[in-house]
Each structure stands twice: as C-alpha cells, then as structure tokens.
Motif scaffolding. Structure first.
Motif, mmCIF file in Angstrom:
data_model
loop_
_atom_site.group_PDB
_atom_site.id
_atom_site.type_symbol
_atom_site.label_atom_id
_atom_site.label_comp_id
_atom_site.label_asym_id
_atom_site.label_seq_id
_atom_site.Cartn_x
_atom_site.Cartn_y
_atom_site.Cartn_z
ATOM 1 N N PHE A 17 0.827 -1.209 0.000
ATOM 2 C CA PHE A 17 0.000 0.000 0.000
ATOM 3 C C PHE A 17 0.860 1.257 0.000
ATOM 4 N N PHE A 18 1.922 1.264 0.821
ATOM 5 C CA PHE A 18 2.789 2.424 0.897
ATOM 6 C C PHE A 18 3.480 2.688 -0.442
ATOM 7 N N SER A 19 3.900 1.625 -1.123
ATOM 8 C CA SER A 19 4.570 1.767 -2.419
ATOM 9 C C SER A 19 3.630 2.354 -3.466
ATOM 10 N N VAL A 20 2.387 1.865 -3.485
ATOM 11 C CA VAL A 20 1.399 2.389 -4.437
ATOM 12 C C VAL A 20 1.114 3.860 -4.165
ATOM 13 N N ILE A 21 1.009 4.219 -2.878
ATOM 14 C CA ILE A 21 0.770 5.625 -2.507
ATOM 15 C C ILE A 21 1.907 6.512 -2.988
ATOM 16 N N LEU A 22 3.142 6.069 -2.772
ATOM 17 C CA LEU A 22 4.305 6.861 -3.172
ATOM 18 C C LEU A 22 4.387 7.012 -4.686
ATOM 19 N N ILE A 23 4.153 5.913 -5.412
ATOM 20 C CA ILE A 23 4.153 5.976 -6.878
ATOM 21 C C ILE A 23 3.048 6.905 -7.367
ATOM 22 N N ALA A 52 -6.773 8.561 -2.137
ATOM 23 C CA ALA A 52 -7.307 7.704 -3.204
ATOM 24 C C ALA A 52 -7.062 6.227 -2.912
ATOM 25 N N VAL A 53 -5.824 5.878 -2.558
ATOM 26 C CA VAL A 53 -5.487 4.474 -2.296
ATOM 27 C C VAL A 53 -6.220 3.960 -1.063
ATOM 28 N N CYS A 54 -6.406 4.835 -0.082
ATOM 29 C CA CYS A 54 -7.133 4.459 1.142
ATOM 30 C C CYS A 54 -8.633 4.645 0.977
ATOM 31 N N VAL A 55 -9.078 4.862 -0.275
ATOM 32 C CA VAL A 55 -10.484 5.050 -0.658
ATOM 33 C C VAL A 55 -11.221 5.945 0.344
ATOM 34 N N THR A 56 -10.661 7.118 0.561
ATOM 35 C CA THR A 56 -11.237 8.051 1.521
ATOM 36 C C THR A 56 -12.041 9.137 0.832
ATOM 37 N N GLY A 57 -11.363 10.048 0.125
ATOM 38 C CA GLY A 57 -12.083 11.114 -0.553
ATOM 39 C C GLY A 57 -11.818 12.491 0.006
ATOM 40 N N LEU A 58 -11.055 12.585 1.105
ATOM 41 C CA LEU A 58 -10.648 13.906 1.588
ATOM 42 C C LEU A 58 -9.690 14.514 0.576
ATOM 43 N N ILE A 59 -9.863 15.783 0.262
ATOM 44 C CA ILE A 59 -9.036 16.394 -0.776
ATOM 45 C C ILE A 59 -8.391 17.686 -0.287
ATOM 46 N N LEU A 78 -5.875 4.624 -8.724
ATOM 47 C CA LEU A 78 -5.472 4.480 -7.321
ATOM 48 C C LEU A 78 -6.660 4.074 -6.454
ATOM 49 N N ILE A 79 -7.828 4.655 -6.743
ATOM 50 C CA ILE A 79 -9.046 4.281 -6.012
ATOM 51 C C ILE A 79 -9.384 2.814 -6.253
ATOM 52 N N GLN A 80 -9.271 2.394 -7.519
ATOM 53 C CA GLN A 80 -9.596 1.005 -7.862
ATOM 54 C C GLN A 80 -8.643 0.025 -7.184
ATOM 55 N N ILE A 81 -7.355 0.335 -7.208
ATOM 56 C CA ILE A 81 -6.362 -0.527 -6.558
ATOM 57 C C ILE A 81 -6.589 -0.553 -5.051
ATOM 58 N N GLY A 82 -6.860 0.622 -4.472
ATOM 59 C CA GLY A 82 -7.083 0.697 -3.032
ATOM 60 C C GLY A 82 -8.335 -0.026 -2.595
ATOM 61 N N GLY A 83 -9.393 0.052 -3.415
ATOM 62 C CA GLY A 83 -10.648 -0.604 -3.075
ATOM 63 C C GLY A 83 -10.553 -2.117 -3.152
ATOM 64 N N LEU A 84 -9.958 -2.605 -4.236
ATOM 65 C CA LEU A 84 -9.800 -4.052 -4.393
ATOM 66 C C LEU A 84 -8.744 -4.600 -3.450
#
Length: 430
Positions: A17-23, A52-59, A78-84
């Motif tokens: 998760f951390f790697s996806v967030i950083l990328i 996005a990765v944590c499927v939150t929505g705060l912007i 990122l949303i799709q990866i985080g959700g799945l």
C-alpha cells in the motif's frame, strides 16, 4: 524474492500500500498530471494519493480543477487498486498472465481479506474482480443517464466511469469541480439512489455479496452475512431518522448521508451548515463504517454488533449468542481490542490537530479525524486549509484506517508467542 519470503504477510501488505501511494504521489506531481496555471505541492500530491489508495475522498486540492485527464485517470486507478486491495490486484495480474498463484500469494489474500481459511482463495479473487467490474459497469450506465444531460457525451462518460468507480469503492472523490461534490444533484433521485446502491453493495463485503447471490434466502446465510445485513439495515434506518430530525434536509438527503457516512464520503448538502447534533451523528456512523472484506473502512459493522451482544450477555449473565449461534470468546476479545485501538487513533489524532489547528472547533477536528480513520471523505470544508503537518497526520490516519489498526499493531511483532506463561492472578474490574 528471498527477502519477501522472510517478511510476514501483514508487513508485505503495508509495504504494498505504501509503495502504491508513493508511486501515485510521484505520478500526480508530473507536469502531464497538472492543469495549466495550477500548482501542486508534494504534500498535496501525497495527500491526494493517500486519500485515493485508502479510498477516503478527503481532498487538499479540487480533483477536477487541479488535475488533467491523465491526473484524474491516475486518481481513479489508485481508487480502484485501493478498493480491491493491492494483493487482489496483484493476484489478478498473475491470473491474467496464466501463471500459478503460490502459497505466499494465497497467504497475502487470506490476510488482506481477514479470512479464516485458505480454501477457494483464487476462485474468490476471480469472483471479486468480476463483481467489481459488473457493479461499476451498471453504475456507469445509470450515472451516464444523469450526467449526459449536463455534459458532452465524452465528458459525461468520463465523469460516469470515475463516479461509479469512486462510489463502489466507497471513496468520496468527484470530478465536477468547484469543491461542490454532488450538491448540484441533491434532488436527482436516480443519481442519489444509484450512488447509494453502489456504496451499500461496496460496503457489504464481497463474501456477503457472493452468499446473497448463491443462497438467496436469509435462513441459509452464514452468521457473518446475517450480522452484516441486519447491522447495515439498522444503521441506514437509524442514521436517516436522526439526520432528518437534526437537519433541515429532505428524506432523500438524510438517507443519502446515512449511506455515504458509512465510509463513502459523498455530499449532497454543505456540511459546514450542519448542527453539532448532525455532525455527531455522522461521526458515529463514520466510526462504525462498513463491513469486513469490503471496500469501506471504520471499525466495521460486525465489530459493533459483537460489542452490543457482549454487553447484553454480560448484563443478563448469558452466553454471547446471535441467530442461534454462540460467538467465540476470541472474537469478542478481538472486537474490544479493535475498538480501543480505533478510539486511541481518533483521540490522539484529534488532540494533535487541536494543537496544530487552534482556529477550528473541536467538533470540526474530531469530524475530520474520524472521517480520515473511517476512510470516509466527508469534511466540514477545512481540509484544503490545513497546514502541511496536519495533512501529514491526516494521511497517516487514513493509512491506518484503510489497513486497520489491528494490522498496523501486529506488524511490530517480531517474535513468536512463547510456550511458557506466567501464573494467573485476578484483577478487580469496575
């Protein structure tokens, strides 16, 4: 690969998760991702990627006004990866390449989905991918009917796909611009109900959806599925009634917020105008969240149900049961531990924000922290104006909320449980 074999599944998931967030943050910082005349700091890019990765929505910045089509596509992916889940997506690629899923990958799936067995994991991942694409396709079609009236066909299609992905994955991102979310469509019944439907099914959990499709009858469902369905219905009804009683909004708006507060984060009314009673109701719903194995966050519906049943059984001096089944003692202990850890995260986060952001009220900061922990995305409007240290704190809380406080707590365990133990001695409680 040799190093990865020595790392526990929990730590691999955290690193993934951390790697996806950083990328994602690095991609959002690229000139191709940012619209002309706009600037995005690395902290804001990291905040957006984490959300996005944590499927939150705060912007921290408006998604539509700040990012190009490429940037918005990155956010959607990122949303799709985080959700799945990073693990499910990785296994999906392995299956597409025709390769065999190994024991390590199966252990990761088991850990990420909180499963008790490793049987049928590959079939489950396939079912998850098919269900996700099916729901998102239906959501896209229904959303397009609404958005096509206000946008060109191509723009309407892009907005519909993004909205469907965000809604099913319980992420409150929108690309309508102007920080308005879905307020322009607060009276549109089709879009409201479509969004609610996607949120509810996304928040039920894939195992529950599969049982509903296969068994159809409530009496045939497992205890887990029965608890999820009952708690989901209960929270939707109670939340709707409480919000209608405390706020000057329509019944449709109250139902929408009762649904959205359970980790989705879409708004059809400005939350800055809500009373403290309404915000507190939403805070409780956000803290409880969705159900295990779903795209949502929070402590989960099953945890709260177990807490209530345990308190009732203690008060009546009976076994902790539900639907003619006894709830195991270790499940009860896990539920209490999870709730305590979650409360610690929210309390510490709120305290730190109170120190860093003295200009905002306690209710606003508690709401923001709980929204981050529950991976909801609702806000009273203060997120873009937070200082960088506060945004980093919120990002950490979103990360903990997505992976779960129990997972984050167990990754620090370096030693296996020893066989020997100390003798017991009672402690007076209460």
């Amino acid at each position: 690969m040799g190093v990865l074999k020595k790392i526990s599944p929990g730590r691999i998931i955290v690193l993934g998760f951390f790697s996806v967030i950083l990328i994602g943050a690095l991609l959002l910082k690229l000139p191709i991702s940012i619209r002309d005349g706009q600037t995005v700091t690395f902290v804001d890019a990291l905040f957006t990627s984490t959300s996005a990765v944590c499927v939150t929505g705060l912007i921290a910045v408006d998604t539509a006004d700040t990012f190009t089509v490429f940037g918005r596509t990155v956010v959607a992916l990122l949303i799709q990866i985080g959700g799945l889940g990073v693990t499910s997506v990785g296994v999906g690629f392995i299956l597409l390449m025709g390769k065999k899923v190994g024991i390590k990958e199966r252990m990761l799936i088991k850990e990420s989905m909180n499963l008790d067995t490793m049987q049928g994991l590959v079939r489950l991942v396939k079912a998850v991918l098919i269900m996700t694409l099916s729901f998102e396709l239906i959501g896209t079609i229904l959303s397009y009917i609404v958005f096509s009236k206000d946008y060109s066909p191509l723009d309407a299609l892009g907005i519909s796909v993004f909205h469907s992905v965000a809604a099913f994955n319980n992420s409150g991102f929108d690309i309508l611009g102007g920080l308005q979310n879905l307020i322009p469509y607060q009276s549109n019944i089709l879009l409201n109900l479509t969004t609610c439907g996607l949120i509810i099914f996304g928040g039920l959990g894939f195992l529950v959806i599969r049982e509903i499709i296969v068994y159809k009858k409530f009496s045939k469902f497992s205890l887990h599925t029965k608890v999820v369905i009952v708690m989901t219905a209960f929270l939707l009804i109670v939340g709707t009634v409480f919000l209608k009683a405390t706020e000057d909004i329509s019944w449709l708006g109250a139902f929408f917020f009762s649904t959205s507060a359970r980790t989705a984060g879409f708004s059809t009314y400005p939350l800055g105008n809500f009373t403290n009673a309404g915000l507190f109701t939403l805070t409780i719903l956000m803290f409880i969240g969705a159900s295990p194995g779903s795209t949502g966050g929070g402590i989960k519906t099953t945890t709260m149900f177990t807490l209530f049943r345990s308190i009732y059984s203690t008060a009546t001096n009976k076994y902790c049961t539900a639907f003619k089944r006894k709830i195991p003692a270790n499940t009860i202990i896990k539920a209490f531990n999870l709730i305590i850890l979650a409360l610690l995260v929210v309390c510490i986060g709120t305290f730190m924000l109170s120190v860093l952001e003295p200009n905002y009220s306690f209710m606003q900061l508690l709401f923001e922290t709980t929204s981050a922990f529950g991976t909801v995305g609702l806000s009273t409007g203060i997120t873009p104006d937070l200082t960088d240290p506060s945004k980093i704190i919120i990002s950490v809380i979103m990360f903990i909320g997505r992976l779960g406080p129990m997972t984050m707590a167990t990754i620090w365990s370096f030693k296996q449980t020893q066989g020997a133990s100390y003798s017991e001695e009672a402690v007076i409680i209460g």
